[in-house]
Design an enzyme around this catalytic site. Structure first.
Site, PDB file in Angstrom:
ATOM      1  CG  ASP A  38      16.317 -70.796 -62.672  1.00 42.53           C
ATOM      2  OD1 ASP A  38      15.789 -70.274 -61.678  1.00 42.53           O
ATOM      3  OD2 ASP A  38      15.806 -70.783 -63.807  1.00 42.53           O
ATOM      4  CD  GLU A  59      14.166 -71.809 -58.262  1.00 41.97           C
ATOM      5  OE1 GLU A  59      13.157 -71.092 -58.103  1.00 41.97           O
ATOM      6  OE2 GLU A  59      14.334 -72.535 -59.257  1.00 41.97           O
ATOM      7  CG  HIS A  71      14.892 -63.303 -57.238  1.00 38.86           C
ATOM      8  ND1 HIS A  71      15.275 -64.537 -56.753  1.00 38.86           N
ATOM      9  CD2 HIS A  71      14.357 -63.521 -58.460  1.00 38.86           C
ATOM     10  CE1 HIS A  71      14.978 -65.454 -57.662  1.00 38.86           C
ATOM     11  NE2 HIS A  71      14.428 -64.872 -58.700  1.00 38.86           N
TER      12      HIS A  71
END
Length: 626
Positions: free
Chosen positions: A279, A321, A385
């Site tokens: 992340d 990401e 998301h």
């Protein structure tokens, strides 16, 4: 003098710290240690604790390997025999929040038969670790990487789920939120208290002098939450918080932080996690006078984590990401860094093409920015998301006569329904009325026109997934989209979620729509049946393996074209993003033999008269080059 000494000296110290190791670990250590040593030298060579930290990292890797369950070691061997497993045409990913899709981990286990029905081979469960009560950024504020949120289950249940998924041929994917922790994490509490060994885990300053200096070159990520990159502690000090005020950035300039996070990573590997979504990779290193994004040290850190993983959990891979400039996205992708990566450019430009009915930016991206290093792959998605940001490069758009700033304003207006004639029912996220900046939230069906009743809404849902499924890499479906899940506006009445419009597309599992998935008289049934047909065709089409893609100019307004080469044959994909039928003329197709096969319809096609695509229609043609 550098604490990292000669390679052989540090190697001997690391092996001594590791203790007794088996031949397999020793072979991987010998292969990886020179790389890890070089990375530590570049990151921590000027610190007196650098060599000691390196030895302790190797000791942690050895201990983790010794504790690794036998079935996971056997799975490592399978992955070693097929290192490109994630590039197979049979791969299909799904992603969901545990609580919103299934209630808890036992609920996810109960859904495994459906996952197999859908054809999943990869399941990404959104953050499920222990996190603060209330607003926790959807679980991205982690209080412990070794405890599951009690409302969802236990770590033992997670490991059992991973094993059951593995038996079903499905790889478990979790987020590794390693840029920051929650302010309730044990490390955070100890750092604020000044406990020895933790005082340097975060970036804490006594006054605004240093934060002001950093903020001259950093940008605000969530200005609605707090200005700048720092938040103030109750005692008056300032701590770095790139994202929300309760998410505190770790200080990777301290090698103890690297070691601690490597141990958390290896712990998760031994629970059966096969892919870690890394992340916020662009933000993990800070240096004064820079934007503190995508610095060279961020890549060195990822490569160092990769080397540790290769020693102790060689079957696991990383997913990057990085929602940054397209030139930066690809820099994180390599076998030595992140083997797979989200493809935010293709995602954003698919929506751009549907809004404009013009595929030129997407065509350009596929031809110019699709190629990746050997041994890596894109993760292609229609939506996730998170929000949709218009991440295309202004210089790419300018080549096509498109001006970046007003074009983004148009796209934002279009997808929130402010543009006359828009089919979309999206919601703005983090809109800045002063600058017009915003991102877009919404489910695929609501963005594509199903919610608004547009006659091409269902076709756009299928078309977007057809592009995703056929461009190469690993396709990822946000679960619920395959039955046309619509926006959930109830988030606005929830005090924990109403400040974050992304919850509009994070609704609970639409049970009624799943119940209709075999009923072709319903939107859910039509979308589901069409998408599952595409999945079945993809799995039976070897040309869809890997990433190789060759552009094809259809010379027809609104038509996107590309080729997926195979062994003597080619799959030609043509997609009409327009609202009217489009004809591809015979001369354009004359490079192929006239006898072709429509893979989706499983029917022969004669190309000698050209080909007409319906509005928002597409074909996958197996053709033979002349």
């Amino acid at each position: 003098m550098s604490a990292l000494t000669a390679l052989d000296t540090d190697r001997a110290a690391a092996l001594e710290a590791a203790g007794d190791v088996d031949e397999g670990f020793l072979a991987r250590f010998d292969a990886q240690f020179p790389r890890l040593h070089g990375l530590f030298t570049r990151l921590y060579g000027d610190r007196p604790d650098g060599s000691e930290a390196l030895a302790r990292v190797v000791a942690s890797a050895a201990s983790s390997w010794a504790a690794r369950p036998a079935d996971l070691k056997a799975h490592d061997a399978l992955r070693a025999a097929d290192p490109q497993w994630f590039q197979s045409e049979r791969m299909l990913g799904g992603v969901c929040y545990v609580d919103r899709y299934a209630g808890d981990l036992d609920g996810i286990r109960a859904r495994i038969p459906y996952f197999r029905e859908l054809g999943l081979t990869y399941l990404h469960l959104m953050p499920l670790f222990d996190a603060p009560e209330g607003d926790n950024d959807g679980g991205y504020a982690v209080s412990s990487y070794r405890r599951v949120n009690p409302a969802l289950g236990t770590m033992e249940q997670l490991a059992a789920l991973a094993a059951e998924l593995r038996e079903a041929g499905i790889s478990l994917v979790l987020d590794f939120i390693f840029n920051h922790t929650s302010d309730e994490h044990e490390w955070a509490r100890k750092a604020v208290a000044g406990e020895p060994g933790y005082e340097d885990f975060y970036l804490i300053f006594p006054d605004r002098t240093v934060p002001d200096a950093y903020e001259r070159t950093t940008r605000e990520i969530f200005p609605d939450d707090h200005p700048g990159s720092f938040v103030q502690l109750p005692d008056g000090r300032w701590i770095w918080a790139t994202f929300y005020h309760f998410q505190w950035d770790l200080n990777y300039a301290n090698p103890a932080v690297f070691r601690a996070m490597a141990e958390e990573m290896l712990f998760l590997a031994n629970q059966g996690v096969e892919v870690l979504r890394m992340d916020a990779v662009a933000f993990i290193w800070k240096r004064l006078g820079t934007p503190c994004e995508s610095l060279p040290e961020a890549h060195l850190l990822l490569q160092a984590f990769n080397a540790v993983l290769a020693m102790a959990a060689p079957g696991m891979i990383f997913k990057s990401e990085a929602i940054v400039h397209p030139d930066e996205v690809v820099t994180y992708i390599s076998p030595d860094e992140c083997q797979i990566s989200y493809n935010p450019l293709q995602m954003a430009l698919t929506w751009e093409a549907l809004a404009t009915r013009d595929p030129r930016l997407l065509q350009q991206a596929l031809e110019r920015r699709h190629a990746l290093p050997e041994g890596t792959a894109w993760v292609n998605y229609v939506r996730g998301h998170d929000d949709i940001g218009w991440t295309f490069a202004d210089e790419d758009a300018a080549e096509l006569g498109i001006h970046g700033y007003p074009h983004r304003r148009f796209l934002n207006d279009f997808y929130v329904g402010r543009f006359l004639g828009s089919f979309s029912r999206g919601v703005a996220f983090q809109e800045n009325p002063k600058t017009g900046d915003a991102r877009i939230a919404g489910t695929t069906a609501s963005l594509a026109g199903v919610e608004s009743g547009d006659p091409h809404g269902e076709d756009r849902v299928v078309l977007a997934h057809a592009i995703q499924l056929s461009t190469g890499g690993l396709p990822l479906i946000y679960l619920g989209d395959e039955v046309g899940q619509l926006n959930d506006y109830a988030y606005a009445d929830d005090p924990e979620h109403r400040g974050d419009s992304r919850w509009v597309h994070r609704g609970r599992r639409p049970d009624a729509r799943y119940a209709e998935r075999t009923d072709a008289a319903t939107p859910a049934g039509r979308i589901h049946q069409r998408l599952t047909r595409l999945v079945a065709v993809r799995k039976a089409t070897p040309e869809f393996a890997g990433n190789d893609l060759v552009g094809f100019h259809a010379s027809a307004p609104g038509v996107l074209g590309y080729q997926r080469p195979g062994d003597g044959t080619v799959v030609l994909a043509l997609a009409n993003v327009g609202d009217h039928a489009a004809h591809v003329y015979p001369r354009t197709l004359s490079g192929f033999a006239p006898e072709a096969t429509d893979l989706v319809a499983d029917a022969p096609v004669d190309l000698s008269e050209g080909l007409t695509l319906p509005a928002c229609g597409f074909v996958w043609l197996r053709v033979t080059p002349r």
